[in-house]
Design a protein around this motif. Sequence first.
Motif, mmCIF file in Angstrom:
data_model
loop_
_atom_site.group_PDB
_atom_site.id
_atom_site.type_symbol
_atom_site.label_atom_id
_atom_site.label_comp_id
_atom_site.label_asym_id
_atom_site.label_seq_id
_atom_site.Cartn_x
_atom_site.Cartn_y
_atom_site.Cartn_z
ATOM 1 N N ALA A 265 -14.146 -0.346 2.547
ATOM 2 C CA ALA A 265 -13.234 -0.784 3.608
ATOM 3 C C ALA A 265 -13.969 -0.862 4.940
ATOM 4 N N ASP A 266 -14.783 0.116 5.234
ATOM 5 C CA ASP A 266 -15.554 0.106 6.483
ATOM 6 C C ASP A 266 -16.562 -1.048 6.509
ATOM 7 N N LYS A 267 -17.234 -1.270 5.380
ATOM 8 C CA LYS A 267 -18.272 -2.302 5.297
ATOM 9 C C LYS A 267 -17.704 -3.703 5.520
ATOM 10 N N PHE A 268 -16.497 -3.962 4.995
ATOM 11 C CA PHE A 268 -15.929 -5.303 5.073
ATOM 12 C C PHE A 268 -14.828 -5.432 6.121
ATOM 13 N N GLY A 269 -14.610 -4.384 6.905
ATOM 14 C CA GLY A 269 -13.624 -4.457 7.974
ATOM 15 C C GLY A 269 -12.188 -4.487 7.479
ATOM 16 N N ILE A 270 -11.937 -3.854 6.342
ATOM 17 C CA ILE A 270 -10.578 -3.767 5.807
ATOM 18 C C ILE A 270 -9.924 -2.570 6.482
ATOM 19 N N ALA A 271 -8.689 -2.753 6.962
ATOM 20 C CA ALA A 271 -8.043 -1.749 7.804
ATOM 21 C C ALA A 271 -7.908 -0.395 7.114
ATOM 22 N N THR A 272 -7.570 -0.384 5.854
ATOM 23 C CA THR A 272 -7.347 0.892 5.169
ATOM 24 C C THR A 272 -7.812 0.806 3.721
ATOM 25 N N HIS A 273 -8.267 1.930 3.198
ATOM 26 C CA HIS A 273 -8.720 1.941 1.809
ATOM 27 C C HIS A 273 -7.559 1.840 0.834
ATOM 28 N N ALA A 274 -6.332 2.056 1.301
ATOM 29 C CA ALA A 274 -5.156 1.929 0.441
ATOM 30 C C ALA A 274 -5.009 0.488 -0.043
ATOM 31 N N SER A 275 -5.458 -0.459 0.754
ATOM 32 C CA SER A 275 -5.426 -1.863 0.333
ATOM 33 C C SER A 275 -6.299 -2.048 -0.909
ATOM 34 N N ILE A 276 -7.454 -1.407 -0.902
ATOM 35 C CA ILE A 276 -8.361 -1.522 -2.052
ATOM 36 C C ILE A 276 -7.736 -0.877 -3.275
ATOM 37 N N GLN A 277 -7.032 0.239 -3.090
ATOM 38 C CA GLN A 277 -6.333 0.871 -4.217
ATOM 39 C C GLN A 277 -5.339 -0.092 -4.841
ATOM 40 N N GLN A 278 -4.584 -0.775 -4.010
ATOM 41 C CA GLN A 278 -3.607 -1.740 -4.521
ATOM 42 C C GLN A 278 -4.302 -2.885 -5.248
ATOM 43 N N TRP A 279 -5.393 -3.365 -4.699
ATOM 44 C CA TRP A 279 -6.114 -4.459 -5.328
ATOM 45 C C TRP A 279 -6.686 -4.035 -6.673
ATOM 46 N N VAL A 280 -7.176 -2.794 -6.762
ATOM 47 C CA VAL A 280 -7.719 -2.297 -8.033
ATOM 48 C C VAL A 280 -6.605 -2.251 -9.072
#
Length: 122
Positions: free
Chosen positions: A30-45
């Motif tokens: 999330a930090d590397k790609f400027g995504i606001a929160t890691h929860a977004s990545i959880q949802q995408w996974v």
Amino acid sequence: MKIVKRYSDDFKREIVELYLTSDLTQQAIADKFGIATHASIQQWVRKFGGEFRTAVMNTPPQNPKSDLPDTPEGMVRRIRELEEALERERMTNLATNKMIDVAERDLNISIRKKSGAKQSKK
């Protein structure tokens, strides 16, 4: 006013693939790609993670074969291995119980479950 970023499904898939194939944490990605929160990545996974399953991941786990030795020497060796493993587990159990005894005595920490219907606190 909160700014909401929209990401394409292709971008989300790339992020999920990166997460599943690397040792990076969701927060690091999330930090590397400027995504606001890691929860977004959880949802995408949850949404796209199944697309990246490999053939190895889709095969059910196999029960380990119990290789019984064919020769008497092999049987003796296997018995010796099992006895050594049992002794290690006994020592681990003894050490754990001793650690619990010391913690309960010296630190006044109640660790073991009290028997009976009414379990009062110390």
